[in-house]
Design a protein around this motif. Structure first.
Motif, short mmCIF file in Angstrom:
data_model
loop_
_atom_site.label_atom_id
_atom_site.label_comp_id
_atom_site.label_asym_id
_atom_site.label_seq_id
_atom_site.Cartn_x
_atom_site.Cartn_y
_atom_site.Cartn_z
N THR A 283 0.77 -1.10 0.07
CA THR A 283 0.10 -0.04 0.00
C THR A 283 1.04 1.04 0.04
O THR A 283 1.58 1.41 0.85
CB THR A 283 -1.01 0.00 1.21
N PRO A 284 0.82 2.05 -1.04
CA PRO A 284 1.62 3.20 -0.90
C PRO A 284 1.40 4.22 0.24
O PRO A 284 0.54 4.49 0.78
CB PRO A 284 1.12 3.86 -2.21
N ARG A 285 2.84 4.64 0.81
CA ARG A 285 2.89 5.27 1.76
C ARG A 285 2.74 6.75 1.54
O ARG A 285 3.87 7.32 0.87
CB ARG A 285 3.98 4.81 2.74
N GLU A 286 1.90 7.48 1.65
CA GLU A 286 1.55 8.99 1.13
C GLU A 286 2.59 9.78 1.74
O GLU A 286 2.98 10.63 0.87
CB GLU A 286 0.03 9.65 1.38
N GLU A 287 3.00 9.50 2.93
CA GLU A 287 3.73 10.43 3.39
C GLU A 287 5.35 10.47 2.62
O GLU A 287 5.92 11.41 2.86
CB GLU A 287 4.04 10.35 4.75
N TYR A 288 5.62 9.30 1.98
CA TYR A 288 6.90 9.15 0.96
C TYR A 288 6.34 9.48 -0.33
O TYR A 288 7.58 8.78 -1.16
CB TYR A 288 7.76 8.05 1.47
N GLY A 289 5.44 9.95 -0.47
CA GLY A 289 5.08 9.85 -2.11
C GLY A 289 5.04 8.66 -2.75
O GLY A 289 5.09 8.57 -4.16
#
Length: 305
Positions: A283-289
């Protein structure tokens, strides 16, 4: 003990790009195919049909925005365990070496994997044996891509260093995005059909892997056999570690599925390997783009001599 697989623990510079967050829905976490005991929905043993073909894998890449990088380093100068994959072997034990990685199958800067290293007869191997391939989720609607680095700077393409920043992006996918990195074992015959090989005498695989996420190591047995298995490929989970990790074939298990399929053991699968695959999905971690970083420093067999 002769011709030991040597691999020294060394400094690892992992570049993980921190980009601005992007809005998007988050899917449920990936059900790790190596996380549990296989659930078999067919009690019959698998009758092997080794004739199979494979779609040629193609890499996918994309331009990205400039961003600041976060460098995380780790090192060890006195690791003395797992002699067959770490350090220089002597009767007194393993000796630490300068920062580098060496494997009897693949070492840093090698463009191909030495898949025929322990074969008495490699005449059944075809073109592109040991060649790497790289796949993204783009054909299924994802927007993930691989950005190769040398630990400090971006490099334009794969140059023999399995070190990368990966941006996981869902695009139109309804599940978590993914990328695959792997190598062909026996290559392709003159008609372009993928070949499989018996790699039983490797006794398994040893890896030196570091990353911000783990990876699933899969044994791809070719399109025909994979279909019989319901694409439940024998696999196991590999987490980031500051020391080498070794796995025997018996540790490769089929993941649990809700569909009926034939079954196979890791030992039997090792007789019919077409590709070895590092499967990354998260799941993409939005805090790291959406970025994650990893480095495969060396790949070796699990042989003791």
């Amino acid at each position: 003990m002769n011709n030991k697989l040597c691999m020294a623990l060394g400094a690892f510079a992992l570049v993980m790009l921190a980009c601005s967050s992007e809005n998007g829905s988050i899917t449920e976490p990936f059900d790790d195919p190596g996380a549990g005991t296989a659930k078999h929905n067919s009690s019959s043993s698998l009758e092997i049909d080794v004739s199979s073909s494979s779609l040629n894998a193609q890499s996918s890449s994309s331009e990205i925005e400039s961003s600041s990088s976060v460098v995380e380093s780790s090192s060890s100068s006195s690791h003395l365990s797992l002699c067959k994959v770490s350090g220089h072997w002597r009767e007194s034990g393993c000796l630490p070496t300068p920062s580098h990685g060496e494997g009897d199958l693949w070492s840093r800067l090698d463009r191909k994997v030495r898949t025929n290293v322990y074969l008495e007869d490699s005449s059944k191997f075809g073109d592109r044996a040991g060649e790497f391939f790289f796949e993204t989720d783009s054909l299924e609607g994802g927007e993930s891509f691989i950005k190769w680095t040398d630990g400090y700077f971006v490099v334009p393409e794969f140059e023999g260093m399995l070190e990368a920043d990966v941006r996981f992006a869902k695009g139109s996918l309804t599940y978590d995005p993914f990328v695959k990195i792997g190598f062909y074992v026996a290559g392709f015959d003159s008609s372009g059909a993928a070949l499989s090989a018996d790699v039983t005498n490797w006794n398994g695989l040893c890896l030196f892997y570091l990353g911000t996420i783990g990876t699933t190591l899969q044994l791809d047995l070719g399109e025909s056999l994979n279909r019989k298995l319901g694409n439940a490929l024998p696999s196991l989970k590999v987490e980031s570690s500051k020391e080498p990790q070794c796995f025997d074939w018996g540790q490769f298990k089929q993941p649990e599925t809700d569909t009926e399929h034939e079954t196979i053991s890791g030992e039997e699968a090792a007789k019919h390997v077409e590709k070895v695959v590092f499967f990354f999905q998260t799941t993409p971690r939005e805090e790291y783009g959406g970025f994650e970083g990893f480095e495969i420093i060396a790949i070796g067999t699990n042989r003791d001599e």
